[in-house]
Design a protein around this motif. Structure first.
Motif, PDB file in Angstrom:
ATOM      1  N   ALA A 271      28.599  41.420  40.266  1.00 25.59           N
ATOM      2  CA  ALA A 271      29.939  41.662  39.705  1.00 25.59           C
ATOM      3  C   ALA A 271      30.469  40.477  38.996  1.00 25.59           C
ATOM      4  CB  ALA A 271      30.837  42.019  41.049  1.00 25.59           C
ATOM      5  N   ILE A 272      31.156  40.944  38.016  1.00 27.77           N
ATOM      6  CA  ILE A 272      32.057  39.744  36.981  1.00 27.77           C
ATOM      7  C   ILE A 272      33.364  40.034  37.031  1.00 27.77           C
ATOM      8  CG2 ILE A 272      32.161  39.101  34.448  1.00 27.77           C
ATOM      9  CD1 ILE A 272      29.406  38.774  35.549  1.00 27.77           C
ATOM     10  N   LYS A 273      34.017  39.109  37.627  1.00 30.62           N
ATOM     11  CA  LYS A 273      35.190  38.936  38.003  1.00 30.62           C
ATOM     12  C   LYS A 273      36.359  38.203  37.178  1.00 30.62           C
ATOM     13  CE  LYS A 273      34.494  40.425  42.563  1.00 30.62           C
ATOM     14  NZ  LYS A 273      35.046  40.711  43.974  1.00 30.62           N
ATOM     15  N   ASP A 274      37.449  38.236  36.878  1.00 34.58           N
ATOM     16  CA  ASP A 274      38.480  37.479  35.998  1.00 34.58           C
ATOM     17  C   ASP A 274      39.044  36.579  37.210  1.00 34.58           C
ATOM     18  OD1 ASP A 274      40.225  38.611  37.732  1.00 34.58           O
ATOM     19  OD2 ASP A 274      41.350  39.782  36.039  1.00 34.58           O
ATOM     20  N   ARG A 275      39.808  35.347  36.689  1.00 37.45           N
ATOM     21  CA  ARG A 275      40.489  34.670  37.481  1.00 37.45           C
ATOM     22  C   ARG A 275      41.248  35.083  38.468  1.00 37.45           C
ATOM     23  NH1 ARG A 275      44.464  31.561  33.655  1.00 37.45           N
ATOM     24  NH2 ARG A 275      44.783  33.338  32.150  1.00 37.45           N
TER      25      ARG A 275
ATOM     26  N   LEU B 283      35.771  43.277  36.602  1.00 40.39           N
ATOM     27  CA  LEU B 283      35.834  43.545  35.191  1.00 40.39           C
ATOM     28  C   LEU B 283      34.735  44.470  35.006  1.00 40.39           C
ATOM     29  CD1 LEU B 283      37.068  40.366  33.238  1.00 40.39           C
ATOM     30  CD2 LEU B 283      38.366  42.096  33.838  1.00 40.39           C
ATOM     31  N   GLY B 284      33.516  44.116  35.692  1.00 39.06           N
ATOM     32  CA  GLY B 284      32.331  44.978  35.335  1.00 39.06           C
ATOM     33  C   GLY B 284      31.170  44.602  36.189  1.00 39.06           C
ATOM     34  N   TYR B 285      29.824  44.665  35.731  1.00 39.09           N
ATOM     35  CA  TYR B 285      28.676  44.444  36.510  1.00 39.09           C
ATOM     36  C   TYR B 285      27.606  44.296  35.630  1.00 39.09           C
ATOM     37  CZ  TYR B 285      31.311  46.713  40.216  1.00 39.09           C
ATOM     38  OH  TYR B 285      32.472  47.221  40.854  1.00 39.09           O
ATOM     39  N   ILE B 286      26.584  43.318  36.041  1.00 41.73           N
ATOM     40  CA  ILE B 286      25.380  43.106  35.391  1.00 41.73           C
ATOM     41  C   ILE B 286      24.379  43.499  36.313  1.00 41.73           C
ATOM     42  CG2 ILE B 286      23.757  41.547  34.379  1.00 41.73           C
ATOM     43  CD1 ILE B 286      26.067  39.878  33.383  1.00 41.73           C
ATOM     44  N   VAL B 287      23.584  44.521  35.819  1.00 34.89           N
ATOM     45  CA  VAL B 287      22.500  44.957  36.722  1.00 34.89           C
ATOM     46  C   VAL B 287      21.198  44.525  36.275  1.00 34.89           C
ATOM     47  CG1 VAL B 287      21.361  47.152  37.553  1.00 34.89           C
ATOM     48  CG2 VAL B 287      23.838  47.090  37.076  1.00 34.89           C
ATOM     49  N   THR B 288      20.355  44.077  36.832  1.00 32.02           N
ATOM     50  CA  THR B 288      19.274  43.589  36.726  1.00 32.02           C
ATOM     51  C   THR B 288      17.958  44.569  37.005  1.00 32.02           C
ATOM     52  OG1 THR B 288      19.729  41.244  36.763  1.00 32.02           O
ATOM     53  CG2 THR B 288      17.270  41.696  36.744  1.00 32.02           C
TER      54      THR B 288
ATOM     55  N   ARG C 295      14.878  43.594  32.174  1.00 34.39           N
ATOM     56  CA  ARG C 295      16.081  43.956  31.642  1.00 34.39           C
ATOM     57  C   ARG C 295      17.310  44.052  32.313  1.00 34.39           C
ATOM     58  NH1 ARG C 295      16.932  50.094  28.646  1.00 34.39           N
ATOM     59  NH2 ARG C 295      17.486  50.411  30.865  1.00 34.39           N
ATOM     60  N   GLN C 296      18.308  43.429  31.468  1.00 33.70           N
ATOM     61  CA  GLN C 296      19.734  43.335  32.128  1.00 33.70           C
ATOM     62  C   GLN C 296      20.590  44.592  31.599  1.00 33.70           C
ATOM     63  OE1 GLN C 296      20.821  39.514  32.109  1.00 33.70           O
ATOM     64  NE2 GLN C 296      20.156  39.372  34.240  1.00 33.70           N
ATOM     65  N   LYS C 297      21.473  45.101  32.114  1.00 34.38           N
ATOM     66  CA  LYS C 297      22.489  46.312  31.808  1.00 34.38           C
ATOM     67  C   LYS C 297      23.878  45.791  32.118  1.00 34.38           C
ATOM     68  CE  LYS C 297      22.322  50.290  33.425  1.00 34.38           C
ATOM     69  NZ  LYS C 297      22.182  51.707  33.681  1.00 34.38           N
ATOM     70  N   ALA C 298      24.817  45.711  31.229  1.00 37.89           N
ATOM     71  CA  ALA C 298      26.254  45.452  31.488  1.00 37.89           C
ATOM     72  C   ALA C 298      27.074  46.632  31.480  1.00 37.89           C
ATOM     73  CB  ALA C 298      26.733  44.750  30.065  1.00 37.89           C
ATOM     74  N   LEU C 299      27.790  46.837  32.549  1.00 40.52           N
ATOM     75  CA  LEU C 299      28.581  48.080  32.914  1.00 40.52           C
ATOM     76  C   LEU C 299      30.060  47.652  33.156  1.00 40.52           C
ATOM     77  CD1 LEU C 299      26.688  49.401  35.704  1.00 40.52           C
ATOM     78  CD2 LEU C 299      26.505  50.190  33.375  1.00 40.52           C
ATOM     79  N   ASN C 300      31.091  48.393  32.439  1.00 40.63           N
ATOM     80  CA  ASN C 300      32.403  47.900  32.601  1.00 40.63           C
ATOM     81  C   ASN C 300      32.832  48.536  34.197  1.00 40.63           C
ATOM     82  OD1 ASN C 300      32.914  50.714  32.541  1.00 40.63           O
ATOM     83  ND2 ASN C 300      34.045  50.623  30.786  1.00 40.63           N
ATOM     84  N   ALA C 301      33.896  48.411  34.587  1.00 40.67           N
ATOM     85  CA  ALA C 301      34.310  48.637  35.952  1.00 40.67           C
ATOM     86  C   ALA C 301      34.183  50.048  36.408  1.00 40.67           C
ATOM     87  CB  ALA C 301      35.864  48.127  35.896  1.00 40.67           C
TER      88      ALA C 301
ATOM     89  N   TYR D 150      34.044  40.903  29.388  1.00 43.07           N
ATOM     90  CA  TYR D 150      35.204  40.290  29.328  1.00 43.07           C
ATOM     91  C   TYR D 150      35.645  40.790  28.150  1.00 43.07           C
ATOM     92  CZ  TYR D 150      34.186  36.453  32.702  1.00 43.07           C
ATOM     93  OH  TYR D 150      34.151  35.744  33.847  1.00 43.07           O
ATOM     94  N   HIS D 151      35.347  41.239  26.981  1.00 40.83           N
ATOM     95  CA  HIS D 151      35.967  41.659  25.860  1.00 40.83           C
ATOM     96  C   HIS D 151      36.194  43.098  26.036  1.00 40.83           C
ATOM     97  CE1 HIS D 151      35.338  37.851  24.090  1.00 40.83           C
ATOM     98  NE2 HIS D 151      35.257  38.258  22.848  1.00 40.83           N
ATOM     99  N   ALA D 152      35.611  43.902  26.800  1.00 45.97           N
ATOM    100  CA  ALA D 152      35.751  45.168  27.114  1.00 45.97           C
ATOM    101  C   ALA D 152      37.183  45.393  28.080  1.00 45.97           C
ATOM    102  CB  ALA D 152      34.523  45.968  27.597  1.00 45.97           C
ATOM    103  N   GLY D 153      37.332  44.464  28.735  1.00 49.41           N
ATOM    104  CA  GLY D 153      38.355  44.498  29.862  1.00 49.41           C
ATOM    105  C   GLY D 153      39.565  44.071  29.478  1.00 49.41           C
TER     106      GLY D 153
END
Length: 67
Positions: A5-9, A14-19, A24-30, A64-67
């Motif tokens: 999970a990618i979180k803000d302060r 904000l989203g997730y990175i799935v390996t 290969r890694q995939k970025a997902l928004n929330a 971060y830019h998508a959020g």
């Protein structure tokens, strides 16, 4: 598959990175929408439409830019 999970302060997700098993890694928004992919063999990040957007892994910045 691992999922980070990618979180803000404020600790909002904000989203997730799935390996994937292939590395290969995939970025997902929330909302689980795919934002892009990182291909470690090529060291390239591509957007959801498979256009190269950077050399190296910039998936967190996509989230971060998508959020």
């Amino acid at each position: 598959m691992s999922r980070e999970a990618i979180k803000d302060r404020y600790q909002r997700t904000l989203g997730y990175i799935v390996t994937e098993p292939s590395g290969r890694q995939k970025a997902l928004n929330a909302g689980q929408r795919t934002l892009g992919y990182y291909y470690p063999q090529q060291d390239v990040t591509k957007d959801a439409a498979q256009r190269t957007i950077a050399h190296g892994n910039v998936l967190p910045s996509l989230i971060y830019h998508a959020g």
